[in-house]
Motif scaffolding. Structure first.
Motif, PDB file in Angstrom:
ATOM      1  N   ASP A 142      43.064  41.316  49.644  1.00 48.77           N
ATOM      2  CA  ASP A 142      44.058  40.211  49.286  1.00 48.77           C
ATOM      3  C   ASP A 142      43.098  39.057  49.145  1.00 48.77           C
ATOM      4  O   ASP A 142      43.603  38.268  48.221  1.00 48.77           O
ATOM      5  N   ILE A 143      41.873  38.653  49.582  1.00 53.22           N
ATOM      6  CA  ILE A 143      41.163  37.677  49.225  1.00 53.22           C
ATOM      7  C   ILE A 143      40.495  37.907  47.699  1.00 53.22           C
ATOM      8  O   ILE A 143      40.274  36.851  46.944  1.00 53.22           O
ATOM      9  N   TYR A 144      40.173  39.155  47.582  1.00 47.01           N
ATOM     10  CA  TYR A 144      39.749  39.479  46.041  1.00 47.01           C
ATOM     11  C   TYR A 144      40.841  39.151  44.912  1.00 47.01           C
ATOM     12  O   TYR A 144      40.454  38.345  43.902  1.00 47.01           O
ATOM     13  N   GLU A 145      41.930  39.092  45.428  1.00 49.68           N
ATOM     14  CA  GLU A 145      43.113  38.581  44.096  1.00 49.68           C
ATOM     15  C   GLU A 145      42.890  37.074  44.317  1.00 49.68           C
ATOM     16  O   GLU A 145      43.238  36.778  42.906  1.00 49.68           O
ATOM     17  N   VAL A 146      42.782  36.534  45.340  1.00 45.00           N
ATOM     18  CA  VAL A 146      42.855  35.066  45.281  1.00 45.00           C
ATOM     19  C   VAL A 146      41.743  34.568  44.528  1.00 45.00           C
ATOM     20  O   VAL A 146      41.869  33.767  43.493  1.00 45.00           O
ATOM     21  N   ILE A 147      40.321  34.936  44.692  1.00 44.59           N
ATOM     22  CA  ILE A 147      39.193  34.721  44.011  1.00 44.59           C
ATOM     23  C   ILE A 147      39.342  35.064  42.514  1.00 44.59           C
ATOM     24  O   ILE A 147      39.188  34.206  41.456  1.00 44.59           O
ATOM     25  N   ASP A 148      39.693  36.291  41.999  1.00 49.23           N
ATOM     26  CA  ASP A 148      39.975  36.715  40.746  1.00 49.23           C
ATOM     27  C   ASP A 148      40.563  35.921  39.978  1.00 49.23           C
ATOM     28  O   ASP A 148      40.747  35.908  38.618  1.00 49.23           O
ATOM     29  N   ILE A 155      31.966  31.493  35.976  1.00 46.12           N
ATOM     30  CA  ILE A 155      31.173  31.741  37.216  1.00 46.12           C
ATOM     31  C   ILE A 155      30.855  33.203  37.534  1.00 46.12           C
ATOM     32  O   ILE A 155      31.625  34.131  37.494  1.00 46.12           O
ATOM     33  N   HIS A 156      29.526  33.029  38.177  1.00 44.79           N
ATOM     34  CA  HIS A 156      28.974  34.595  38.406  1.00 44.79           C
ATOM     35  C   HIS A 156      29.631  34.721  39.971  1.00 44.79           C
ATOM     36  O   HIS A 156      29.214  34.177  40.895  1.00 44.79           O
ATOM     37  N   ILE A 157      30.188  35.862  39.949  1.00 47.22           N
ATOM     38  CA  ILE A 157      30.885  36.576  41.354  1.00 47.22           C
ATOM     39  C   ILE A 157      30.148  37.573  41.611  1.00 47.22           C
ATOM     40  O   ILE A 157      30.120  38.563  40.927  1.00 47.22           O
ATOM     41  N   GLN A 158      29.484  37.546  42.852  1.00 45.29           N
ATOM     42  CA  GLN A 158      28.557  38.744  43.065  1.00 45.29           C
ATOM     43  C   GLN A 158      28.894  38.922  44.914  1.00 45.29           C
ATOM     44  O   GLN A 158      29.503  38.223  45.553  1.00 45.29           O
ATOM     45  N   GLY A 159      28.504  40.185  45.194  1.00 46.76           N
ATOM     46  CA  GLY A 159      28.427  40.467  46.556  1.00 46.76           C
ATOM     47  C   GLY A 159      29.233  41.747  46.665  1.00 46.76           C
ATOM     48  O   GLY A 159      29.100  42.921  45.879  1.00 46.76           O
ATOM     49  N   MET A 160      30.146  41.973  47.928  1.00 49.59           N
ATOM     50  CA  MET A 160      30.831  43.121  48.328  1.00 49.59           C
ATOM     51  C   MET A 160      31.991  43.108  48.235  1.00 49.59           C
ATOM     52  O   MET A 160      32.789  42.311  48.671  1.00 49.59           O
ATOM     53  N   THR A 161      32.701  43.977  48.068  1.00 52.99           N
ATOM     54  CA  THR A 161      34.333  44.269  48.442  1.00 52.99           C
ATOM     55  C   THR A 161      34.582  45.630  49.366  1.00 52.99           C
ATOM     56  O   THR A 161      33.475  46.544  49.245  1.00 52.99           O
ATOM     57  N   PRO A 167      36.441  46.902  41.283  1.00 53.85           N
ATOM     58  CA  PRO A 167      36.192  45.420  41.354  1.00 53.85           C
ATOM     59  C   PRO A 167      35.534  45.125  40.044  1.00 53.85           C
ATOM     60  O   PRO A 167      34.678  45.820  39.680  1.00 53.85           O
ATOM     61  N   GLY A 168      35.757  43.995  39.532  1.00 53.87           N
ATOM     62  CA  GLY A 168      35.115  43.438  38.276  1.00 53.87           C
ATOM     63  C   GLY A 168      34.026  42.742  38.912  1.00 53.87           C
ATOM     64  O   GLY A 168      33.589  42.508  39.764  1.00 53.87           O
ATOM     65  N   HIS A 169      33.718  41.629  37.747  1.00 55.98           N
ATOM     66  CA  HIS A 169      32.461  40.942  38.041  1.00 55.98           C
ATOM     67  C   HIS A 169      31.208  41.770  38.590  1.00 55.98           C
ATOM     68  O   HIS A 169      30.773  42.662  38.181  1.00 55.98           O
ATOM     69  N   ASP A 170      30.216  40.744  39.364  1.00 58.44           N
ATOM     70  CA  ASP A 170      29.051  41.562  39.877  1.00 58.44           C
ATOM     71  C   ASP A 170      29.297  42.154  41.125  1.00 58.44           C
ATOM     72  O   ASP A 170      28.606  41.456  42.199  1.00 58.44           O
ATOM     73  N   LEU A 171      30.416  42.950  41.534  1.00 56.60           N
ATOM     74  CA  LEU A 171      30.609  43.368  42.827  1.00 56.60           C
ATOM     75  C   LEU A 171      30.565  44.875  42.915  1.00 56.60           C
ATOM     76  O   LEU A 171      30.899  45.570  41.803  1.00 56.60           O
TER      77      LEU A 171
END
Length: 256
Positions: A142-148, A155-161, A167-171
């Motif tokens: 749900d929050i992934y969709e908001v951020i994406d 913007i560099h998006i990193q971390g864990m899903t 997941p796209g970006h650096d996830l």
């Protein structure tokens, strides 16, 4: 006079400059040579002292027959000038100190509370739009969709899903475990914007709750937590054998 000289020195006048100013107040319209005689300021220092007093706005001169006759501004004007300069200096000091961005150790850490889904998603959406360089996350679909949807493309998006399909970006997607399964009812999440602003909490359907923090220590700890989660998942994926049971046992001992 000594006390007055000491006070004038506190406002940036030199010993000789203080003497020259005092005698000019008492003897306006005299030459530098005469002022040197009256004030006991050496002739070799009197012009240097007068030039400095001119720069400070305390002394001026009239030119007559190619001679300079010096005057001091009044004591009242002098006090007003010192007051103005001091106030300006304090204002500039305050502005510069504000740039230090150092939290007062006696101040309580301010944390804002968000208590419904609409408010939580709205705050995340607006925070993501303000990102300038980096967003670090530990999030669910749900929050992934908001951020994406709301993050700028550079913007560099990193971390864990968790349970995000490709997941796209650096996830990277967290491996599916019993622990992840047990977290489904709470869906804990973290969103960190440029290492300065963080929204974290949980998003169960019946009791959504989240918090906003700008505390640098708290943000660093949460980011460190996300990095360790990323690291563990990256390296466990390289093992051929199933070590999930061993991890579960160690987790129980750690949190007991």
């Amino acid at each position: 006079m000594n006390k007055m000289i000491d006070l004038l020195k506190q406002f940036g006048l030199s010993e000789y400059g203080s003497k020259a100013y005092i005698y000019l107040v008492q003897n306006p319209g005299i030459t530098a040579y005469k002022l040197s005689e009256l004030s006991s300021v050496p002739n070799s220092k009197i012009y240097e002292s007068l030039n400095k007093l001119e720069e400070q706005g305390l002394v001026y001169y009239n030119l007559q027959n190619q001679k300079k006759f010096y005057y001091a501004i009044s004591p009242k004007q002098t006090v007003e000038l010192f007051e103005k300069k001091q106030n300006n200096a304090l204002i500039q000091l305050e502005e510069e100190m504000d740039k230090l961005n150092i939290a007062n150790q006696n101040d309580a850490i301010q944390i804002e509370v968000l208590t419904n889904a609409s408010n939580i998603y709205s705050n995340i959406s607006e925070a993501v739009k303000t990102a300038k360089k980096q967003i670090t996350v530990s999030i669910w679909p749900d929050i992934y969709e908001v951020i994406d949807k709301n993050a700028h493309k550079d913007i560099h998006i990193q971390g864990m899903t968790f349970q995000v399909d490709k997941p796209g970006h650096d996830l990277i997607n967290h491996r599916y475990t019993n622990y992840v399964q047990s977290s489904l009812t709470l869906k804990p999440f973290i969103v960190i914007i440029d290492n300065q602003y963080m929204i974290y909490g949980q998003t169960p359907d019946d009791d959504m709750r989240a918090y906003i923090s700008r505390d640098s220590t708290q943000i660093k700890m949460m980011k460190d937590y996300i990095w360790h989660d990323v690291l563990v998942n990256l390296y466990i994926s390289k093992f051929e054998e199933n070590i999930e049971d061993e991890i579960t046992l160690k987790r129980k001992r750690f949190f007991s």
